[in-house]
Design an enzyme around this catalytic site. Structure first.
Site, PDB file in Angstrom:
ATOM      1  N   SER A 127       7.513   6.315  -3.326  1.00 22.02           N
ATOM      2  CA  SER A 127       6.994   7.682  -3.303  1.00 22.02           C
ATOM      3  C   SER A 127       6.821   8.194  -4.730  1.00 22.02           C
ATOM      4  CB  SER A 127       7.924   8.563  -2.459  1.00 22.02           C
ATOM      5  OG  SER A 127       7.328   9.789  -2.127  1.00 22.02           O
ATOM      6  N   ASP A 165       3.372   6.731   8.142  1.00 24.26           N
ATOM      7  CA  ASP A 165       3.771   7.658   7.087  1.00 24.26           C
ATOM      8  C   ASP A 165       2.923   8.930   7.172  1.00 24.26           C
ATOM      9  OD1 ASP A 165       4.529   8.933   4.731  1.00 24.26           O
ATOM     10  OD2 ASP A 165       4.506   7.091   3.551  1.00 24.26           O
ATOM     11  N   HIS A 191       7.660   7.534   6.341  1.00 23.15           N
ATOM     12  CA  HIS A 191       7.787   7.578   4.887  1.00 23.15           C
ATOM     13  C   HIS A 191       9.069   6.900   4.411  1.00 23.15           C
ATOM     14  CE1 HIS A 191       6.580   8.947   0.967  1.00 23.15           C
ATOM     15  NE2 HIS A 191       7.701   9.594   0.777  1.00 23.15           N
TER      16      HIS A 191
END
Length: 289
Positions: free
Chosen positions: A95, A218, A246
């Site tokens: 991320s 996600d 995610h």
């Protein structure tokens, strides 16, 4: 945890095992210990020295209101690699951590041997922008959500339908989120950093081997955003894991670890020990680069 004085702040870090170094870079609000349960043991077993750390904006650095930039966080990552004498090394980011690694590849490529970019994007779209605005508004409101409510929202945002539809498994995740949930106010400084402009043109200059991994379910960084990064980086490989939100690196850690270790060993990601039949393993789209 040992601390390193990097760029005027204290970064807490850990070193696990011996061998060729791998640096793991966490996402927004996540401390380095998020990697301990799944990725650290797998990488150690494969003969790597694994380095984890807490990004700027988390204790022992001053959390909360102090502002900093993406460039500051990239400089911290570079500084830690140099402080530990680890470069050139393999670097893995999730991320926001993936964005930091992407920018390190542009700014300090000599520090990187290979890179794995997990659930990472190369631009800020409206979903990411709206989520960041909501988190900032909550952080600045002075409101603290009840832990049980915050855990529920975290689960919906970050887990796959497969996990959400498994009652026993979901209860376990909710317990974890309730106990270890992140207060947006405590990581306020990190919240704006992931709102990057379109950096895809810059990533076309990257010349280090890269693996980009997306998670099919996600809702934060949708797979097409990760695919754009893979298409921008010359020669990058792209893999997409099913039944992952995610937090796919925690939902299906064995599948992710297999991809990473195959890539590091020079094998086709996902090929060692059998294929991943439920996952997409796509080559770059012709004409997209």
């Amino acid at each position: 945890m040992p601390r390193a004085r990097i760029n005027g702040i204290d970064l807490a870090y850990e070193v696990h095992g011996t061998g060729e170094p791998v640096v793991l870079v966490s996402g927004t609000g996540s401390p380095g210990r998020v990697w301990r349960t799944h990725q650290v043991p797998a990488l150690k077993a494969a003969g790597h020295r694994v380095i984890t750390f807490d990004n700027r904006g988390l204790a022992p650095d001053e959390p909360g209101q102090r502002s900093f930039t993406l460039d500051d966080m990239v400089a911290d990552l570079a500084g830690l690699i140099e402080h530990l004498g680890a470069g050139p090394c393999r670097v893995v980011g999730h991320s926001l951590g993936g964005i930091l690694v992407q920018e390190l590849l542009v700014a300090r490529p000599e520090l990187v041997r290979q890179a794995v970019l997990i659930a990472s994007g190369g631009r800020t779209d409206e979903v990411v922008r709206a989520m960041a605005a909501a988190d900032l508004a909550l952080a600045d409101s002075g409101i603290t959500l009840p832990p049980v409510y915050a855990a529920f929202v975290t689960a919906l945002q970050n887990l796959s339908p497969r996990t959400l539809n498994d009652g026993a498994l979901l209860r376990d995740w909710l317990t974890v989120f309730e106990l270890l949930g992140v207060d947006p106010a405590a990581v306020r400084g990190q919240l704006p950093v992931g709102q990057i402009p379109d950096r895809l043109p810059a990533y076309r200059t990257v010349r280090r081997p890269c693996l980009v991994v997306a998670f099919r379910d996600d809702l934060v960084i949708r797979p097409h955003l990760s695919r754009e990064v893979a298409d921008a980086i010359p020669g990058a490989r792209y893999r997409e894991l099913a039944d992952c939100g995610h937090y796919g690196h925690l939902e299906r850690p064995e599948a992710l670890n297999e991809l990473v270790l195959d890539f590091f060993a020079g094998r086709e990601p996902g090929a060692a020990g059998g294929a991943l039949p439920v996952d997409a393993a796509r080559e770059p789209v012709p004409g997209r680069r």
